[in-house]
Scaffold this motif. Structure first.
Motif, PDB file in Angstrom:
ATOM      1  N   VAL A 195      28.845-146.618 -50.605  1.00 28.47           N
ATOM      2  CA  VAL A 195      30.003-146.676 -50.376  1.00 28.47           C
ATOM      3  C   VAL A 195      30.879-145.370 -50.729  1.00 28.47           C
ATOM      4  O   VAL A 195      30.093-144.769 -51.786  1.00 28.47           O
ATOM      5  CB  VAL A 195      30.737-147.918 -50.774  1.00 28.47           C
ATOM      6  N   LYS A 196      31.791-145.211 -50.260  1.00 28.16           N
ATOM      7  CA  LYS A 196      32.616-144.076 -50.955  1.00 28.16           C
ATOM      8  C   LYS A 196      34.013-144.327 -51.526  1.00 28.16           C
ATOM      9  O   LYS A 196      34.463-145.437 -50.821  1.00 28.16           O
ATOM     10  CB  LYS A 196      33.131-143.086 -49.739  1.00 28.16           C
ATOM     11  N   ILE A 197      34.178-143.927 -52.726  1.00 30.47           N
ATOM     12  CA  ILE A 197      35.640-144.616 -53.206  1.00 30.47           C
ATOM     13  C   ILE A 197      36.787-144.018 -52.564  1.00 30.47           C
ATOM     14  O   ILE A 197      36.866-142.869 -52.751  1.00 30.47           O
ATOM     15  CB  ILE A 197      35.424-144.336 -54.820  1.00 30.47           C
ATOM     16  N   GLY A 198      37.607-144.677 -52.108  1.00 32.34           N
ATOM     17  CA  GLY A 198      38.624-144.353 -51.304  1.00 32.34           C
ATOM     18  C   GLY A 198      39.867-144.106 -52.223  1.00 32.34           C
ATOM     19  O   GLY A 198      40.374-142.884 -52.379  1.00 32.34           O
ATOM     20  N   ASP A 199      40.095-145.014 -53.070  1.00 31.87           N
ATOM     21  CA  ASP A 199      40.963-144.758 -54.192  1.00 31.87           C
ATOM     22  C   ASP A 199      40.573-145.685 -55.187  1.00 31.87           C
ATOM     23  O   ASP A 199      39.890-146.568 -55.194  1.00 31.87           O
ATOM     24  CB  ASP A 199      42.573-144.928 -53.904  1.00 31.87           C
ATOM     25  N   ILE A 200      41.018-145.373 -56.588  1.00 34.54           N
ATOM     26  CA  ILE A 200      40.811-146.131 -57.760  1.00 34.54           C
ATOM     27  C   ILE A 200      41.857-146.308 -58.489  1.00 34.54           C
ATOM     28  O   ILE A 200      42.587-145.146 -59.111  1.00 34.54           O
ATOM     29  CB  ILE A 200      39.345-145.492 -58.306  1.00 34.54           C
ATOM     30  N   ASN A 201      42.089-147.303 -59.028  1.00 38.06           N
ATOM     31  CA  ASN A 201      43.505-147.564 -59.821  1.00 38.06           C
ATOM     32  C   ASN A 201      43.207-148.322 -61.317  1.00 38.06           C
ATOM     33  O   ASN A 201      42.355-149.125 -60.946  1.00 38.06           O
ATOM     34  CB  ASN A 201      44.451-148.250 -59.259  1.00 38.06           C
TER      35      ASN A 201
END
Lengths: 106, 395
Positions: free
Chosen positions: B51-57
């Motif tokens: 998978v590709k990390i779209g966003d991370i918070n």
């Protein structure tokens, strides 16, 4: 000595003073095979190393290896006792805990 | 010593499953202490995905956690991770509910501190690709490279940990174990046939001053090499067997060490003063820094490889910092030699070297240096060296 369900395994080993050499193991008396910390997850507990005395050893002791041969083995009595009595830790033999020693009253 | 099941099978057509092979080998002599599955098994194929990390918070209720939204081919996933290093745009592996990891862990959807997580990002250790990972495995930021990396590392295999007695140094390599296996199952050993695709007229300047400690030294000069990363398939094999990949040159010699059991060493030719090799005993109190950064005090009993002026390697044990391969290295002197085993052992004990390399010279104690093949045959081991103009696999 170890009960009917115990299997014995002998496999080649190496010691500088015996040739050939072997290792004797019994199926782990704690887990019976699948693996546990006592047998280090192999299912087998090594009881002894052994072998035919290397002729050079005999020679060095002024014994003629063409006339005599020898069988050597070394085992830890605590290990065997572990197997026979189902004890898991050989340190217990030296801890002087009465609760254990009492069970061996004649 | 670690080897892999698939690597072993390159040299002997054994059809025993790993379990049975391990038991039989143990009964015959070399003890297979463990056989760990690595890679992604068939059952997990659809449950461990790239998978590709779209966003991370940051996680609202936990300082050490973050919530990522990741996109894969089959869908998007909300994953909570304790990773300190993954960023938006990174490609990573996620294990989805139902996945059974080789270490026994089964993945489930969970709730962590009030937030849902639909799976878990994996470290290399979850696939038994390394002992203990410090963080999540990042496969880069380009899809094509990430997929190709994953393709290589997801291959199902087993790492066999073999414990050998000191009389069996012949088994200290993939081919050694393959020979033993072949004898055991009565099949042929497939002997490797390296192809030398380049010829050279250049003869290295070698002088052996101590023939007792070094009965044979062979070398070859390689010019115009490009020092770069090794291809994934080499890195994977090295990592699985406990050797850290460094660059294509060093990795090639380590690969040969694992496969053949013969230790070789590469020197940066341009850092050898006089561009020559002298094999001699060290002088008392000669000091020399090995490539692990440690300064070593030498004695006049130790065998060293030197250039015109100074020691550049502790023979058969470790190379020196002063001649090691750098990213800018262009020309190489490749060494393939036989050193007297007792001397190697004595020297290595003095300085507490734990490197397995010197163990290989035990093999030579058994086989003698007749088994030692000249450097040139080894040099063209597949996929090793690259030319300045571009990458060129010898295979």
């Amino acid at each position: 000595m170890f009960g009917e369900k115990t299997a014995i395994r002998m496999r080649p080993d190496y010691f500088p003073f015996t040739e050939p050499s072997a290792e004797l193991a019994v199926t782990c008396f704690v887990c019976g095979g699948p693996g546990c910390p006592v047998c280090k997850h192999t299912g087998w507990v090594e009881l002894m190393g052994c072998g035919m005395v290397n002729p050079v050893v005999l020679q060095n002791c002024d014994i003629d290896p063409d006339v005599y041969s020898g069988f050597a083995f070394g085992l830890g009595v605590e290990r065997v006792a572990n197997a026979v009595y189902g004890i898991k830790d050989i340190r217990q033999y030296y801890e002087n805990d009465i609760r254990l020693l009492e069970q061996f009253k004649r | 010593m670690k080897i892999t099941y698939n690597w072993l099978k390159e040299f002997v057509k054994v059809d025993l499953p790993v379990r049975d092979l391990s038991v039989q080998l143990t009964l015959t002599g070399p003890e297979v202490a463990s056989a760990k599955p690595v890679g992604i098994s068939r059952e997990n194929e659809d449950k461990i995905v790239l998978v590709k990390i779209g966003d991370i918070n940051p996680h609202p209720n936990a300082d050490n956690l973050r919530i990522a939204n990741a996109q894969g081919h089959e869908g998007n996933y909300r994953i909570i991770t304790n990773s300190k290093t993954v960023e938006k745009g990174d490609y990573v592996l996620v294990a989805l509910p139902g996945a059974k990891l080789p270490n026994g862990m089964e993945i489930k959807a969970v709730e962590l501190r009030g937030e849902k997580s639909e799976g878990m990002f994996l470290g290399k250790d979850s696939l038994n690709l390394e002992e203990k990972s410090t963080d999540v495995w990042r496969l880069g930021r380009e899809e094509k490279k990430a997929r190709s990396l994953l393709h290589e590392y997801s291959k199902e295999d087993h790492v066999l940990e073999v414990e050998l007695t000191s009389n069996r140094s012949d088994c200290l390599s993939v081919i050694g174990m393959a020979r033993e296996t072949a004898a055991m199952v009565n099949k042929d050993l497939k002997t490797p046939e390296p192809k030398v695709t380049e010829t050279t007229e250049e003869i290295p300047d070698i002088q052996i001053k101590d023939e007792d400690l070094c009965p044979r030294y062979s070398a070859r000069i390689l010019r115009d090499v490009l020092v770069t990363e090794s291809p994934d398939w080499i890195k994977r094999k090295l990592e699985l067997c406990g050797i850290r990949p460094i660059n294509n040159i060093v990795d090639a010699t380590n690969y040969v060490l694992l496969e053949y059991g013969h230790p070789m060493h590469s020197f940066d030719l341009d850092r050898l003063e006089g561009q020559k090799i002298i094999v001699r005993k060290a002088s008392r109190d000669e000091v020399f820094r090995t490539l692990d950064g440690q300064d070593r005090a030498l004695t006049d009993k130790m065998l060293v490889i030197c250039d015109e002026k100074k020691a550049v390697a502790l023979a058969g044990i470790m190379g020196g910092e002063n001649s090691e391969i750098l990213p800018t290295t262009r020309n190489i002197l490749l060494e393939s030699a036989y050193f007297e085993p007792v001397s190697i052992r004595t020297t290595s004990k003095k300085d507490g070297f734990k490197d397995r390399i010197f163990l290989s010279f035990r093999t030579h104690r058994r086989l003698g240096h007749h088994h030692h093949r000249p450097g040139p045959l080894r040099r063209d081991h597949p996929g090793e060296f690259s030319r300045r103009e571009g990458l060129e696999d010898a295979r």
